[in-house]
Write a protein that holds these residues in place. Structure first.
Motif, PDB file in Angstrom:
ATOM      1  N   ILE A  10      55.323   5.605   3.839  1.00  0.00           N
ATOM      2  CA  ILE A  10      54.073   5.748   4.095  1.00  0.00           C
ATOM      3  C   ILE A  10      53.287   5.141   5.266  1.00  0.00           C
ATOM      4  CG2 ILE A  10      51.790   5.139   2.914  1.00  0.00           C
ATOM      5  CD1 ILE A  10      52.927   7.171   1.325  1.00  0.00           C
ATOM      6  N   ARG A  11      54.023   3.805   5.863  1.00  0.00           N
ATOM      7  CA  ARG A  11      53.615   3.009   6.780  1.00  0.00           C
ATOM      8  C   ARG A  11      53.962   3.640   7.963  1.00  0.00           C
ATOM      9  NH1 ARG A  11      55.238  -1.784   4.872  1.00  0.00           N
ATOM     10  NH2 ARG A  11      57.109  -1.893   5.508  1.00  0.00           N
ATOM     11  N   ASP A  12      55.158   4.264   8.112  1.00  0.00           N
ATOM     12  CA  ASP A  12      55.636   4.917   9.144  1.00  0.00           C
ATOM     13  C   ASP A  12      54.874   5.996   9.513  1.00  0.00           C
ATOM     14  OD1 ASP A  12      57.575   3.012   9.459  1.00  0.00           O
ATOM     15  OD2 ASP A  12      59.304   3.959   8.817  1.00  0.00           O
ATOM     16  N   ALA A  13      54.555   6.826   8.776  1.00  0.00           N
ATOM     17  CA  ALA A  13      53.685   8.224   9.024  1.00  0.00           C
ATOM     18  C   ALA A  13      52.230   7.652   9.393  1.00  0.00           C
ATOM     19  CB  ALA A  13      53.444   8.950   7.374  1.00  0.00           C
ATOM     20  N   ILE A  14      51.646   6.591   8.913  1.00  0.00           N
ATOM     21  CA  ILE A  14      50.535   6.054   9.321  1.00  0.00           C
ATOM     22  C   ILE A  14      50.618   5.678  10.827  1.00  0.00           C
ATOM     23  CG2 ILE A  14      48.593   4.531   9.071  1.00  0.00           C
ATOM     24  CD1 ILE A  14      49.196   4.504   6.176  1.00  0.00           C
ATOM     25  N   ALA A  15      51.539   4.886  11.160  1.00  0.00           N
ATOM     26  CA  ALA A  15      51.670   4.602  12.349  1.00  0.00           C
ATOM     27  C   ALA A  15      51.985   5.631  13.555  1.00  0.00           C
ATOM     28  CB  ALA A  15      52.919   3.173  12.538  1.00  0.00           C
ATOM     29  N   GLU A  16      52.950   6.201  12.909  1.00  0.00           N
ATOM     30  CA  GLU A  16      53.258   7.398  14.072  1.00  0.00           C
ATOM     31  C   GLU A  16      51.991   8.184  14.337  1.00  0.00           C
ATOM     32  OE1 GLU A  16      58.003   7.765  12.342  1.00  0.00           O
ATOM     33  OE2 GLU A  16      56.593   9.790  12.728  1.00  0.00           O
ATOM     34  N   GLU A  17      51.077   8.844  13.247  1.00  0.00           N
ATOM     35  CA  GLU A  17      50.162   9.517  13.654  1.00  0.00           C
ATOM     36  C   GLU A  17      49.011   8.853  14.478  1.00  0.00           C
ATOM     37  OE1 GLU A  17      49.998  12.848  12.945  1.00  0.00           O
ATOM     38  OE2 GLU A  17      52.018  12.489  12.500  1.00  0.00           O
ATOM     39  N   MET A  18      49.161   7.552  14.163  1.00  0.00           N
ATOM     40  CA  MET A  18      48.086   6.586  14.916  1.00  0.00           C
ATOM     41  C   MET A  18      48.396   6.609  16.432  1.00  0.00           C
ATOM     42  SD  MET A  18      47.058   3.841  12.297  1.00  0.00           S
ATOM     43  CE  MET A  18      45.447   2.897  13.163  1.00  0.00           C
ATOM     44  N   ARG A  19      49.602   6.765  16.557  1.00  0.00           N
ATOM     45  CA  ARG A  19      50.012   6.509  17.879  1.00  0.00           C
ATOM     46  C   ARG A  19      49.801   8.003  18.885  1.00  0.00           C
ATOM     47  NH1 ARG A  19      55.259   4.638  15.998  1.00  0.00           N
ATOM     48  NH2 ARG A  19      54.699   2.550  15.580  1.00  0.00           N
ATOM     49  N   ILE A  20      49.955   9.076  18.116  1.00  0.00           N
ATOM     50  CA  ILE A  20      49.779  10.327  18.347  1.00  0.00           C
ATOM     51  C   ILE A  20      48.305  10.777  18.850  1.00  0.00           C
ATOM     52  CG2 ILE A  20      49.667  12.914  17.964  1.00  0.00           C
ATOM     53  CD1 ILE A  20      52.375  12.127  16.148  1.00  0.00           C
ATOM     54  N   ASP A  21      47.402  10.357  17.754  1.00  0.00           N
ATOM     55  CA  ASP A  21      45.808  10.505  17.620  1.00  0.00           C
ATOM     56  C   ASP A  21      45.134   9.274  17.818  1.00  0.00           C
ATOM     57  OD1 ASP A  21      43.449  11.577  17.407  1.00  0.00           O
ATOM     58  OD2 ASP A  21      43.930  13.112  15.900  1.00  0.00           O
ATOM     59  N   GLN A  22      44.480   9.066  18.849  1.00  0.00           N
ATOM     60  CA  GLN A  22      43.637   7.861  19.054  1.00  0.00           C
ATOM     61  C   GLN A  22      42.573   7.845  18.091  1.00  0.00           C
ATOM     62  OE1 GLN A  22      44.601   5.199  21.082  1.00  0.00           O
ATOM     63  NE2 GLN A  22      46.252   6.656  21.349  1.00  0.00           N
ATOM     64  N   ASN A  23      42.185   9.171  17.381  1.00  0.00           N
ATOM     65  CA  ASN A  23      40.804   9.182  16.536  1.00  0.00           C
ATOM     66  C   ASN A  23      41.194   8.929  15.056  1.00  0.00           C
ATOM     67  OD1 ASN A  23      38.810   9.854  18.629  1.00  0.00           O
ATOM     68  ND2 ASN A  23      39.889  11.958  18.674  1.00  0.00           N
ATOM     69  N   VAL A  24      42.357   8.647  14.928  1.00  0.00           N
ATOM     70  CA  VAL A  24      42.714   8.102  13.449  1.00  0.00           C
ATOM     71  C   VAL A  24      42.250   6.676  13.288  1.00  0.00           C
ATOM     72  CG1 VAL A  24      44.571   7.782  11.603  1.00  0.00           C
ATOM     73  CG2 VAL A  24      44.705   9.651  13.491  1.00  0.00           C
ATOM     74  N   PHE A  25      41.458   6.584  12.343  1.00  0.00           N
ATOM     75  CA  PHE A  25      40.919   5.121  11.811  1.00  0.00           C
ATOM     76  C   PHE A  25      41.147   4.993  10.454  1.00  0.00           C
ATOM     77  CE2 PHE A  25      37.183   2.741  10.215  1.00  0.00           C
ATOM     78  CZ  PHE A  25      37.265   1.582  11.306  1.00  0.00           C
ATOM     79  N   VAL A  26      41.564   3.743   9.816  1.00  0.00           N
ATOM     80  CA  VAL A  26      42.181   3.324   8.727  1.00  0.00           C
ATOM     81  C   VAL A  26      41.207   2.503   8.085  1.00  0.00           C
ATOM     82  CG1 VAL A  26      43.866   2.253   7.291  1.00  0.00           C
ATOM     83  CG2 VAL A  26      44.310   3.798   9.158  1.00  0.00           C
ATOM     84  N   MET A  27      40.516   2.618   6.894  1.00  0.00           N
ATOM     85  CA  MET A  27      39.774   1.616   6.422  1.00  0.00           C
ATOM     86  C   MET A  27      39.998   1.588   5.041  1.00  0.00           C
ATOM     87  SD  MET A  27      35.809   2.599   6.589  1.00  0.00           S
ATOM     88  CE  MET A  27      35.343   4.316   6.089  1.00  0.00           C
ATOM     89  N   GLY A  28      39.790   0.528   4.320  1.00  0.00           N
ATOM     90  CA  GLY A  28      39.997   0.308   3.034  1.00  0.00           C
ATOM     91  C   GLY A  28      40.029  -1.071   2.544  1.00  0.00           C
ATOM     92  N   GLN A  29      40.180  -1.532   1.303  1.00  0.00           N
ATOM     93  CA  GLN A  29      40.301  -2.884   0.838  1.00  0.00           C
ATOM     94  C   GLN A  29      41.665  -3.488   1.110  1.00  0.00           C
ATOM     95  OE1 GLN A  29      38.960  -2.782  -3.374  1.00  0.00           O
ATOM     96  NE2 GLN A  29      37.386  -1.084  -2.826  1.00  0.00           N
ATOM     97  N   ASP A  30      41.450  -4.644   1.817  1.00  0.00           N
ATOM     98  CA  ASP A  30      42.711  -5.453   2.295  1.00  0.00           C
ATOM     99  C   ASP A  30      43.714  -4.745   2.980  1.00  0.00           C
ATOM    100  OD1 ASP A  30      41.432  -7.459   0.341  1.00  0.00           O
ATOM    101  OD2 ASP A  30      42.061  -6.360  -1.231  1.00  0.00           O
ATOM    102  N   VAL A  31      43.180  -3.758   3.838  1.00  0.00           N
ATOM    103  CA  VAL A  31      44.306  -3.039   4.420  1.00  0.00           C
ATOM    104  C   VAL A  31      44.962  -3.690   5.728  1.00  0.00           C
ATOM    105  CG1 VAL A  31      43.432  -0.879   3.575  1.00  0.00           C
ATOM    106  CG2 VAL A  31      42.635  -1.757   5.688  1.00  0.00           C
ATOM    107  N   GLU A  32      44.156  -5.020   6.208  1.00  0.00           N
ATOM    108  CA  GLU A  32      44.594  -5.276   7.393  1.00  0.00           C
ATOM    109  C   GLU A  32      45.850  -6.131   7.272  1.00  0.00           C
ATOM    110  OE1 GLU A  32      41.346  -7.466   9.573  1.00  0.00           O
ATOM    111  OE2 GLU A  32      40.143  -5.503   9.531  1.00  0.00           O
ATOM    112  N   THR A  33      45.790  -7.653   7.172  1.00  0.00           N
ATOM    113  CA  THR A  33      46.550  -8.156   7.372  1.00  0.00           C
ATOM    114  C   THR A  33      47.881  -8.217   5.918  1.00  0.00           C
ATOM    115  OG1 THR A  33      45.497 -10.164   6.479  1.00  0.00           O
ATOM    116  CG2 THR A  33      46.223 -10.068   8.897  1.00  0.00           C
TER     117      THR A  33
END
Lengths: 326, 360
Positions: A10-33
């Motif tokens: 899951i983490r790899d998919a998110i990171a890869e897609e965020m590298r490909i597309d600058q418009n991907v934005f992630v939000m949610g509870q406690d998602v940062e650190t």
């Protein structure tokens, strides 16, 4: 190929897609650190910074509602519900807004919104943290519903979800996060609406979703020793649903068992059974069986929880029943 | 009874500034200082366009040509028209079930709107949205909404796109009624917008009734704007029937948003002349007295604006008449366009459920 955990996929998919597309934005509870309760976004903040991933207050309605608004204005919104049960705070945003806005505007609106949530029982989380709610969303036109069972599927399907221009409900399973599997080292996606035959067999078709796929495979190994060759089909996406793979299998085996962790009444099993009745009744040698959770809230007590979740034994029993084996 | 339970005095004329007014946080300005004459005339024209459009829409409703629920904005036009004048085309709005005025004010075309009301293929939503779902993404109208408070969270999302992703200076005006401030999503939306300092102007049109129920029974505070204090953002109550006051207040709030200073909650006190929906038989003499309605009609924002522009020598009667004649002609043409437009095709029933062309 590399063997990784489901949560890493899951983490790899998110990171890869965020590298490909600058418009991907992630939000949610406690998602940062913290990377969420199950660590699926750990490390994203370090690589992409605070303008690409943000912690939110405990505010499910605005997490999904702002997901819709962000999507409508060109952001690929990847939002996380800590538990699927919490999405019930945001049903207006999900069903009245996200699902309908494209249709209501005659196709003018585009809603690239991914709602990730983990669901399911098996960890003693009780009735409000263990549900499987996919059927609620399958019922509503305008939503896609994805339920990966392996790291390979999780990664490939999530990458597809991020690139999709529709609202996608991406349901992970809390018990699966620590499971491992092979994942290609190169970029790949898995199309929606394409079921995966997890095990080929000739005697009986077992259609299973999410965690239940693993249980069905376990059951198949035991059944094999008893001379029964089960075919295990994982639809992977419930909307769109790959009817063809299911029907072809049933036509081959003449028997079908559907296994899902959600409650039985109006569950996806009812829909799949109806599709089999419509399209393959002449090939059926036995009535279709369902193996599901009891029509009762998920109990806390580990004894009762084990009783409600479909078990390997119950799957084996159902298979034998449709094969008229005592 | 504690002070918090003092109800709004619906005297119809005087709106008192709340003592919790946080307008000191807004730049100090002289009334009407920035509104130029052309702006004021455009606002007048838009207000009148909204009113004339809705008068005709109501006639079509009575004839059975418009179906379902249609909520008329008459009496509240100053709010949408002033907001529309102050926004750029790249700015966005979220609208409400009473959204015709917002759509027009954000540059909506009356012919496409009329066609939508008639359920025709040429309407803004191809006939599939109707009065409550009018949207025009090309003009930044993210859509009317059938759910009370439905636009609140959406406007926050638009704020995320502008401030965090695109990093531009576009703003979003979120229109909603005072009834929506009692929805949970109001709290969640203002809270998040405040934390992230998003460029959203929360513009509450307090028309004193949520369907048939008075604010006296639904709000424990006199002014909705005090609710801003919960989020540490400016809250201000203004006369929603006074273009000049609205202009000043909105201009300041939009400026704050553009400068990255975050959201503002504005409460514009106003009144809907008509019922909750077209055909609401209880609106006159039922849950609202005739006297109350007449008092508010005396505060007609359009008549007040006409008086203002004439007294300020911005326009004369002849010009105003010319504007009105032009608008009446436009609305007639809009009706003609709608009536002559084709119905949606049968296959449109299944179109647009999903975005079909996948990017994968």
């Amino acid at each position: 190929m590399t063997v990784i955990k489901y949560s890493q996929a899951i983490r790899d998919a998110i990171a890869e897609e965020m590298r490909i597309d600058q418009n991907v934005f992630v939000m949610g509870q406690d998602v940062e650190t913290m990377g969420g309760v199950f660590g699926c976004t750990k490390g994203i903040l370090e690589e992409f910074g605070h303008d690409r991933i943000r912690n939110t207050p405990i505010s499910e309605a605005v997490i999904i509602g702002a997901g819709v608004g962000g999507a409508l204005t060109g952001t690929r919104m990847l939002v996380e519900m800590q538990y699927v049960d919490f999405i019930l705070h945001a049903m207006d945003q999900t069903i009245n807004q996200a699902a309908k806005v494209r249709y209501m505007t005659g196709g003018k609106a585009t809603v690239p919104l991914i709602i990730r949530a983990q669901q399911g029982s098996g960890r003693g989380n009780g009735a409000q943290h263990s549900q499987n709610l996919e059927a609620l969303f399958c019922h509503m036109p305008g939503l896609k519903v994805v339920m990966p069972s392996t790291p390979y599927d999780a990664k490939g399907l999530l990458k597809t979800a991020v690139r999709d221009n529709n609202p996608v409900l991406f349901f992970e399973h809390k018990v699966l996060y620590n499971t491992k599997g092979e994942v290609p080292d190169t970029d790949y996606t898995i199309p929606f609406g394409k079921a995966d035959i997890k095990r080929s067999g000739k005697d009986v078709t077992v259609i299973a979703t999410s965690w239940m796929v693993l249980k069905a495979l376990e059951a198949a190994e035991i059944l094999e020793k008893q001379g029964i060759d089960a075919e295990i089909i994982d639809p992977r996406t419930l909307v769109p649903l790959d009817k063809e793979t299911i029907i072809n299998s049933v036509k081959k085996t003449g028997r079908a068992v559907i296994v899902h962790e959600a409650h039985e009444v109006c569950g996806i099993g009812a829909e799949i059974a109806f599709i089999i009745m419509e399209l393959a009744i002449d090939w059926l040698d036995a009535p279709v069986k369902r193996v599901t959770s009891a029509q009762a809230p998920i109990p806390y007590s580990s004894k009762l929880e084990k009783l409600t979740i479909p078990s390997v034994d119950r799957i084996i029993d159902a298979v034998k029943e449709v094969m008229y084996i005592k | 009874m504690t002070e918090a339970f003092l109800w709004i005095e619906i005297d119809g004329i005087n709106i008192t500034k709340p003592k919790y007014d946080m307008s000191d946080k807004l730049p100090d300005k002289k009334r009407g200082q920035i509104a130029d004459n052309n702006s004021l005339l455009r606002i007048y024209e838009q207000m009148l366009r909204i009113r004339l459009f809705e008068q005709k829409a109501q006639e079509l409703y009575v004839q059975g040509l418009v179906t379902g629920s249609m909520h008329i904005y008459t009496g509240q036009e100053a709010i949408a028209a002033t907001a529309g004048e102050l926004l750029r085309e790249t700015d966005t709005i979220t609208s409400t079930h009473r959204g015709h005025g917002h759509c027009i004010a954000k540059g909506g075309q009356t012919d496409k709107m009329m066609a939508e009301l008639l359920g025709r293929k040429t309407g803004y939503c191809g006939g599939k949205g109707g009065s409550m779902h009018m949207a025009d993404f090309t003009k930044g109208n993210l859509g009317a909404n059938g759910m009370v408070g439905g636009g609140l969270a959406i406007s926050v999302g638009a704020g995320i796109t502008n401030a965090i992703i695109k990093k531009n200076d576009s703003v979003t005006i979120c229109f909603f009624g005072e009834g929506a401030t009692n929805e949970g999503v109001f709290h969640e939306s203002l809270n998040l917008a405040a934390i992230w300092k998003l460029p959203v102007i929360f513009l509450c049109e307090n028309n004193l009734y949520q369907v048939f129920t008075s604010v006296k029974e639904s709000l424990p505070v006199k002014d909705v704007s005090v609710r801003a204090t919960s989020y540490g953002i400016p809250g201000i109550t203004c006369d929603g029937n006074d273009v000049i006051e609205l202009y000043d207040v909105l201009e300041s709030a939009i400026g704050r948003a553009r400068n990255g200073q975050g959201p503002t909650l504005i409460e514009a006190k106003t009144y809907r002349w008509e019922g909750h929906y077209t055909g609401d038989g209880y609106a006159r003499g039922g849950y609202r007295s005739i006297e109350e309605i007449d008092l508010w009609k005396a505060k007609d924002p359009i008549a007040r604006m006409a008086k203002y522009v004439i007294e300020s020598a911005i326009a004369d009667n002849e010009l105003l008449e010319k504007i009105e004649a032009g608008l009446k002609d436009e609305i007639e043409k809009a009706i003609h366009f709608a009536m002559e437009s084709p119905w949606p095709d049968d296959e449109d029933l299944y179109k647009d459920v999903f975005y079909e062309k996948e990017e994968v």
